[in-house]
Design an enzyme around this catalytic site. Structure first.
Site: not given
Length: 129
Positions: A9, A58, A125
Site C-alpha cells: 500500500h 491508504e 496516472e
C-alpha cells in the site's frame, strides 16, 4: 537479500475523507477494502483497492485538520492501467475531474497516458494497458 518484498500500500493524508473515498470509487472503480476508526487518537484509516490488484491506497484522515496538506515535491503519483484510455479520458472529462490531455513519452507510440487529480491534488496516472 533472503526475503521477498512485495509492495502492499501507499498512504496519503486527506482533508475530506468522504470526498476522497467518493473520488477513488467513482473515478477509478476502487472499493473500500477496510476501514479503521481511532477516535481516541483522532484519526481514521481507509484502505481502497482497485479491481484485479493487491495494492491498496491508504487514506489517512486526521480529525482536527482544517487546512489542506502540502503535497510537496518528493511524491509524484500513483498509476493505474485501463483497457481503453480514450474512453476513460472522456468519462473523466465529462465527470468534471481535473485531467491532462493524453500524451506519450519518448518512443511510446501506442496508448499513451494522462493524469487525473484527486480532491486533495494528488495525481493518478492513467496508462493504456
Amino acid at each position: 537479500m533472503s526475503q521477498d518484498y512485495k509492495i502492499v500500500h501507499g498512504c496519503i493524508r486527506v482533508l475530506d475523507l468522504e470526498k476522497s473515498i467518493e473520488f477513488y470509487e467513482d473515478a477509478l472503480n476502487f472499493e473500500v477494502a477496510r476501514r479503521s476508526d481511532y477516535p481516541e487518537d483522532e484519526f481514521t484509516l481507509v484502505f481502497l483497492k482497485g479491481p484485479d490488484s493487491d495494492f491498496e491506497i491508504e487514506l489517512t484522515y486526521n480529525y482536527d485538520r482544517e487546512e489542506p496538506y502540502e503535497i510537496g515535491d518528493g511524491f509524484s503519483h500513483f498509476a493505474v492501467v485501463v483497457d481503453d484510455i480514450e474512453e476513460a479520458h472522456q468519462e473523466h472529462k465529462e465527470s468534471g475531474y481535473e485531467v491532462t490531455d493524453i500524451y506519450t513519452v519518448g518512443d511510446e507510440a501506442d496508448g499513451g497516458l494522462y493524469f487525473i487529480s484527486d480532491p486533495d491534488g494528488y495525481e493518478v496516472e492513467i496508462i493504456q494497458k
